[in-house]
Design a protein around this motif. Sequence first.
Motif, mmCIF file in Angstrom:
data_model
loop_
_atom_site.group_PDB
_atom_site.id
_atom_site.type_symbol
_atom_site.label_atom_id
_atom_site.label_comp_id
_atom_site.label_asym_id
_atom_site.label_seq_id
_atom_site.Cartn_x
_atom_site.Cartn_y
_atom_site.Cartn_z
ATOM 1 N N ASN A 39 0.842 -1.195 0.000
ATOM 2 C CA ASN A 39 0.000 0.000 0.000
ATOM 3 C C ASN A 39 0.874 1.241 0.000
ATOM 4 O OD1 ASN A 39 -2.709 -1.194 0.267
ATOM 5 N ND2 ASN A 39 -1.890 -1.957 2.200
ATOM 6 N N VAL A 40 0.324 2.330 -0.497
ATOM 7 C CA VAL A 40 1.021 3.612 -0.514
ATOM 8 C C VAL A 40 0.377 4.515 0.527
ATOM 9 C CG1 VAL A 40 1.711 5.606 -1.895
ATOM 10 C CG2 VAL A 40 1.451 3.370 -2.989
ATOM 11 N N THR A 41 1.157 4.936 1.511
ATOM 12 C CA THR A 41 0.660 5.850 2.540
ATOM 13 C C THR A 41 1.621 7.015 2.689
ATOM 14 O OG1 THR A 41 1.743 4.512 4.243
ATOM 15 C CG2 THR A 41 -0.600 4.093 3.859
ATOM 16 N N PHE A 42 1.051 8.183 2.953
ATOM 17 C CA PHE A 42 1.840 9.392 3.177
ATOM 18 C C PHE A 42 1.491 9.942 4.557
ATOM 19 C CE2 PHE A 42 1.855 9.139 -1.428
ATOM 20 C CZ PHE A 42 3.145 9.520 -1.760
ATOM 21 N N GLN A 43 2.518 10.099 5.378
ATOM 22 C CA GLN A 43 2.338 10.648 6.723
ATOM 23 C C GLN A 43 2.736 12.118 6.722
ATOM 24 O OE1 GLN A 43 4.868 8.974 9.793
ATOM 25 N NE2 GLN A 43 3.262 9.269 11.314
ATOM 26 N N LEU A 44 1.884 12.944 7.307
ATOM 27 C CA LEU A 44 2.149 14.375 7.411
ATOM 28 C C LEU A 44 3.111 14.659 8.564
ATOM 29 C CD1 LEU A 44 -1.538 15.383 6.814
ATOM 30 C CD2 LEU A 44 0.363 15.980 5.321
ATOM 31 N N PRO A 45 3.743 15.832 8.574
ATOM 32 C CA PRO A 45 4.697 16.162 9.637
ATOM 33 C C PRO A 45 4.111 16.081 11.051
ATOM 34 C CG PRO A 45 4.939 17.709 7.845
ATOM 35 C CD PRO A 45 3.719 16.876 7.543
ATOM 36 N N ASN A 46 2.798 16.286 11.201
ATOM 37 C CA ASN A 46 2.187 16.231 12.530
ATOM 38 C C ASN A 46 1.813 14.814 12.953
ATOM 39 O OD1 ASN A 46 -0.138 15.608 11.095
ATOM 40 N ND2 ASN A 46 -1.234 17.481 11.635
ATOM 41 N N GLY A 47 2.153 13.818 12.135
ATOM 42 C CA GLY A 47 1.892 12.425 12.478
ATOM 43 C C GLY A 47 0.604 11.852 11.906
ATOM 44 N N THR A 48 -0.290 12.712 11.403
ATOM 45 C CA THR A 48 -1.512 12.210 10.781
ATOM 46 C C THR A 48 -1.197 11.763 9.347
ATOM 47 O OG1 THR A 48 -2.191 14.394 9.969
ATOM 48 C CG2 THR A 48 -2.963 13.750 12.172
ATOM 49 N N PHE A 83 -6.516 9.343 -1.505
ATOM 50 C CA PHE A 83 -5.817 10.390 -2.256
ATOM 51 C C PHE A 83 -5.514 9.941 -3.677
ATOM 52 C CE2 PHE A 83 -2.286 7.802 -0.903
ATOM 53 C CZ PHE A 83 -1.392 7.884 -1.954
ATOM 54 N N HIS A 84 -5.314 10.917 -4.535
ATOM 55 C CA HIS A 84 -4.865 10.701 -5.913
ATOM 56 C C HIS A 84 -3.521 11.401 -6.079
ATOM 57 C CE1 HIS A 84 -8.816 9.571 -7.879
ATOM 58 N NE2 HIS A 84 -9.216 9.984 -6.682
ATOM 59 N N VAL A 85 -2.670 10.890 -6.946
ATOM 60 C CA VAL A 85 -1.496 11.638 -7.398
ATOM 61 C C VAL A 85 -1.934 12.261 -8.710
ATOM 62 C CG1 VAL A 85 0.896 11.526 -8.181
ATOM 63 C CG2 VAL A 85 0.154 10.129 -6.238
ATOM 64 N N THR A 86 -2.257 13.547 -8.652
ATOM 65 C CA THR A 86 -2.841 14.211 -9.823
ATOM 66 C C THR A 86 -1.798 14.743 -10.789
ATOM 67 O OG1 THR A 86 -2.999 16.285 -8.603
ATOM 68 C CG2 THR A 86 -4.935 14.860 -8.603
ATOM 69 N N GLU A 87 -0.562 14.880 -10.311
ATOM 70 C CA GLU A 87 0.513 15.358 -11.189
ATOM 71 C C GLU A 87 1.822 14.712 -10.788
ATOM 72 O OE1 GLU A 87 1.026 19.589 -10.936
ATOM 73 O OE2 GLU A 87 -1.060 20.004 -11.425
ATOM 74 N N VAL A 88 2.608 14.370 -11.767
ATOM 75 C CA VAL A 88 4.029 14.084 -11.597
ATOM 76 C C VAL A 88 4.704 14.964 -12.629
ATOM 77 C CG1 VAL A 88 5.891 12.401 -11.774
ATOM 78 C CG2 VAL A 88 3.707 11.714 -10.775
ATOM 79 N N GLY A 89 5.536 15.855 -12.176
ATOM 80 C CA GLY A 89 6.129 16.804 -13.111
ATOM 81 C C GLY A 89 7.564 17.126 -12.780
ATOM 82 N N LEU A 90 8.141 17.921 -13.626
ATOM 83 C CA LEU A 90 9.512 18.378 -13.468
ATOM 84 C C LEU A 90 9.462 19.888 -13.305
ATOM 85 C CD1 LEU A 90 12.469 17.346 -13.591
ATOM 86 C CD2 LEU A 90 12.441 17.889 -16.022
ATOM 87 N N ILE A 91 9.980 20.381 -12.191
ATOM 88 C CA ILE A 91 9.982 21.817 -11.927
ATOM 89 C C ILE A 91 11.423 22.298 -11.862
ATOM 90 C CG2 ILE A 91 9.411 23.620 -10.265
ATOM 91 C CD1 ILE A 91 6.995 21.976 -9.446
ATOM 92 N N THR A 92 11.722 23.292 -12.675
ATOM 93 C CA THR A 92 13.045 23.905 -12.659
ATOM 94 C C THR A 92 12.886 25.348 -12.237
ATOM 95 O OG1 THR A 92 13.808 22.439 -14.412
ATOM 96 C CG2 THR A 92 15.096 24.442 -14.029
ATOM 97 N N LYS A 93 13.667 25.734 -11.262
ATOM 98 C CA LYS A 93 13.627 27.094 -10.717
ATOM 99 C C LYS A 93 14.983 27.752 -10.991
ATOM 100 C CE LYS A 93 13.207 29.288 -6.161
ATOM 101 N NZ LYS A 93 12.972 28.987 -4.733
ATOM 102 N N LEU A 107 1.244 3.708 -9.076
ATOM 103 C CA LEU A 107 2.106 4.881 -8.929
ATOM 104 C C LEU A 107 3.417 4.685 -9.688
ATOM 105 C CD1 LEU A 107 2.678 7.677 -7.888
ATOM 106 C CD2 LEU A 107 3.264 6.697 -5.658
ATOM 107 N N LEU A 108 3.972 3.480 -9.664
ATOM 108 C CA LEU A 108 5.175 3.200 -10.456
ATOM 109 C C LEU A 108 4.908 3.416 -11.935
ATOM 110 C CD1 LEU A 108 6.808 0.035 -8.837
ATOM 111 C CD2 LEU A 108 7.925 2.215 -9.319
ATOM 112 N N ASP A 109 3.746 2.974 -12.419
ATOM 113 C CA ASP A 109 3.391 3.166 -13.830
ATOM 114 C C ASP A 109 3.308 4.655 -14.169
ATOM 115 O OD1 ASP A 109 3.253 0.421 -14.141
ATOM 116 O OD2 ASP A 109 1.051 0.340 -14.089
ATOM 117 N N ILE A 110 2.711 5.450 -13.270
ATOM 118 C CA ILE A 110 2.604 6.902 -13.487
ATOM 119 C C ILE A 110 3.990 7.530 -13.544
ATOM 120 C CG2 ILE A 110 1.816 9.083 -12.477
ATOM 121 C CD1 ILE A 110 -0.550 7.436 -11.254
#
Length: 156
Positions: A15-24, A30-40, A74-77
Amino acid sequence: MKLSEIKKQLATLENVTFQLPNGTYVPENFHVTEVGLITKNFIDCGGKVRKETVVNFQLWNANDLEHRLKPKKLLDIIELSEKILGIEDHEIEVEYQAGTIGKYDLGFNGTDFVLLNKLTACLAEDACGIPESKQKVTLSEIPVQNNSCTPGGGCC
């Protein structure tokens, strides 16, 4: 965490789980709505030109409460994004909306992906005149010199 690391971890998970900094946790639907490349491209306060590139994941909650993103999906995405966008092995930045869109670094604790708070920093402290942090010491750790006063020594 780099892209290669999340791919390695996803290959071992059920399973894929994401824990927030506050422990929740980010809700399971959830959906992963974007996978992108950001250059700053930017100039720091010392005048140095800098460039940062990250792989960006955007997490989003919908009202489809039965949705569960599996590691293989998620690996496929990710692999499609690498192929189409030419994404290389960069650090991952995660966007997730709470009160506003938050940006997080990504870690892994052995079972969950962990969203880590990002911090701002001066990249040109030497050019800005920011003093170095002073080292904190306990007075009892400072060595006593032979010609100095000591508590109860009667020299003061």
